[in-house]
Design a protein around this motif. Structure first.
Motif, PDB file in Angstrom:
ATOM      1  N   ARG A  15       0.810  -1.218   0.000  1.00 57.25           N
ATOM      2  CA  ARG A  15       0.000   0.000   0.000  1.00 57.25           C
ATOM      3  C   ARG A  15       0.846   1.272   0.000  1.00 57.25           C
ATOM      4  O   ARG A  15       0.516   2.241  -0.681  1.00 57.25           O
ATOM      5  CB  ARG A  15      -0.939  -0.006   1.198  1.00 57.25           C
ATOM      6  N   TYR A  16       1.910   1.292   0.791  1.00 52.56           N
ATOM      7  CA  TYR A  16       2.684   2.528   0.949  1.00 52.56           C
ATOM      8  C   TYR A  16       4.074   2.480   0.338  1.00 52.56           C
ATOM      9  O   TYR A  16       4.731   3.502   0.222  1.00 52.56           O
ATOM     10  CB  TYR A  16       2.764   2.919   2.434  1.00 52.56           C
ATOM     11  N   LYS A  40      -3.444   8.311   8.694  1.00 53.09           N
ATOM     12  CA  LYS A  40      -3.968   8.326  10.063  1.00 53.09           C
ATOM     13  C   LYS A  40      -4.250   6.929  10.616  1.00 53.09           C
ATOM     14  O   LYS A  40      -4.276   6.732  11.829  1.00 53.09           O
ATOM     15  CB  LYS A  40      -5.222   9.188  10.143  1.00 53.09           C
ATOM     16  N   SER A  41      -4.418   5.945   9.741  1.00 54.20           N
ATOM     17  CA  SER A  41      -4.668   4.569  10.195  1.00 54.20           C
ATOM     18  C   SER A  41      -3.387   3.842  10.606  1.00 54.20           C
ATOM     19  O   SER A  41      -3.455   2.784  11.232  1.00 54.20           O
ATOM     20  CB  SER A  41      -5.378   3.765   9.104  1.00 54.20           C
ATOM     21  N   GLY A  60       1.195   2.745  14.313  1.00 53.85           N
ATOM     22  CA  GLY A  60       2.599   2.483  14.643  1.00 53.85           C
ATOM     23  C   GLY A  60       3.519   3.574  14.128  1.00 53.85           C
ATOM     24  O   GLY A  60       4.411   4.040  14.831  1.00 53.85           O
ATOM     25  N   SER A  61       3.295   4.014  12.907  1.00 54.95           N
ATOM     26  CA  SER A  61       4.128   5.064  12.322  1.00 54.95           C
ATOM     27  C   SER A  61       3.876   6.410  12.997  1.00 54.95           C
ATOM     28  O   SER A  61       4.805   7.196  13.192  1.00 54.95           O
ATOM     29  CB  SER A  61       3.872   5.162  10.825  1.00 54.95           C
ATOM     30  N   ILE A  62       2.642   6.665  13.366  1.00 56.00           N
ATOM     31  CA  ILE A  62       2.338   7.902  14.106  1.00 56.00           C
ATOM     32  C   ILE A  62       3.062   7.886  15.451  1.00 56.00           C
ATOM     33  O   ILE A  62       3.634   8.895  15.866  1.00 56.00           O
ATOM     34  CB  ILE A  62       0.814   8.078  14.272  1.00 56.00           C
ATOM     35  N   LYS A  63       3.083   6.735  16.113  1.00 56.90           N
ATOM     36  CA  LYS A  63       3.799   6.626  17.394  1.00 56.90           C
ATOM     37  C   LYS A  63       5.295   6.869  17.207  1.00 56.90           C
ATOM     38  O   LYS A  63       5.930   7.510  18.042  1.00 56.90           O
ATOM     39  CB  LYS A  63       3.554   5.263  18.042  1.00 56.90           C
ATOM     40  N   VAL A  64       5.865   6.354  16.114  1.00 60.85           N
ATOM     41  CA  VAL A  64       7.280   6.613  15.834  1.00 60.85           C
ATOM     42  C   VAL A  64       7.500   8.121  15.719  1.00 60.85           C
ATOM     43  O   VAL A  64       8.402   8.678  16.350  1.00 60.85           O
ATOM     44  CB  VAL A  64       7.751   5.892  14.549  1.00 60.85           C
ATOM     45  N   ALA A  65       6.667   8.792  14.924  1.00 57.55           N
ATOM     46  CA  ALA A  65       6.806  10.245  14.752  1.00 57.55           C
ATOM     47  C   ALA A  65       6.708  10.959  16.097  1.00 57.55           C
ATOM     48  O   ALA A  65       7.559  11.796  16.435  1.00 57.55           O
ATOM     49  CB  ALA A  65       5.744  10.759  13.777  1.00 57.55           C
ATOM     50  N   GLU A  66       5.691  10.642  16.865  1.00 57.05           N
ATOM     51  CA  GLU A  66       5.493  11.315  18.157  1.00 57.05           C
ATOM     52  C   GLU A  66       6.605  10.982  19.148  1.00 57.05           C
ATOM     53  O   GLU A  66       7.090  11.869  19.855  1.00 57.05           O
ATOM     54  CB  GLU A  66       4.124  10.948  18.726  1.00 57.05           C
ATOM     55  N   ASN A  67       7.024   9.720  19.205  1.00 56.76           N
ATOM     56  CA  ASN A  67       8.091   9.323  20.134  1.00 56.76           C
ATOM     57  C   ASN A  67       9.442   9.936  19.765  1.00 56.76           C
ATOM     58  O   ASN A  67      10.343  10.004  20.599  1.00 56.76           O
ATOM     59  CB  ASN A  67       8.208   7.806  20.205  1.00 56.76           C
TER      60      ASN A  67
END
Length: 179
Positions: free
Chosen positions: A33-34, A135-136, A139-146
């Protein structure tokens, strides 16, 4: 080369062809997908050898930087991290990354992005790093935020997966600390 507890982060080399092929085939569902281009360019060992040769040349030419994450013991490839879409005038680049399904949610990609952010700021002299994620992809959002990236905005119709309609993507950025 960067050392984590059980992993090594290093620039792609021509010796990585088989490893990249094995990683891509094992994680095909995660990549389609990505990372459709990475997937289609690595479906056979011969294709992977062409891919890694091209990526090594791009690395040397400072056009794009592809790093591998391998286990220290077996050197099995467990992840890929791109620094791409580099704009040397704006001093900006974008991270794209994929991790093996066997080690997701273990903090490996967070550590890799933290270390490679420092590398990018210190050695490539970029000042802004971006992560663009759907947004779905929690895991990747958590990487960015962490890794202290800040959500900037939603990018309308930013990415079109194969056979799908365009998707809105979330833009996160991290800025080099001013000394």
């Amino acid at each position: 080369m960067l050392n984590l507890d059980n992993y090594i982060i290093s620039p792609i080399t021509v010796r990585d062809g088989w490893r990249v092929c094995n990683f891509v085939v094992a994680n095909e569902d995660r990549l389609k997908r990505y990372f459709p281009k990475t997937l289609e360019q690595n479906l056979t060992p011969d294709l992977s050898n062409i891919f890694v040769e091209k990526k090594e040349k791009q690395f040397q030419a400072k056009e794009e930087f592809l790093f591998t994450i391998k286990t220290k013991e077996s050197h099995k490839l467990m992840g890929l991290v791109y620094i791409k879409a580099i704009d040397w005038t704006k001093k900006q680049g974008e991270f794209a990354y994929a991790i093996d399904y066997n080690i997701e949610s273990k903090g490996v990609m967070t550590e890799a992005v933290k270390h490679l952010s420092d590398y990018t700021f210190d050695h490539l002299n970029l000042e802004t790093l971006q992560i663009i994620v759907h947004k779905s992809n929690i895991g990747s959002i958590k990487v960015a935020e962490n890794c202290n990236f800040t959500h900037i905005k939603t990018l309308k119709n930013e990415h079109t997966p194969p056979g799908e309609n365009p998707l809105d993507m979330e833009l996160y950025e991290l800025y080099k600390a001013i000394e």
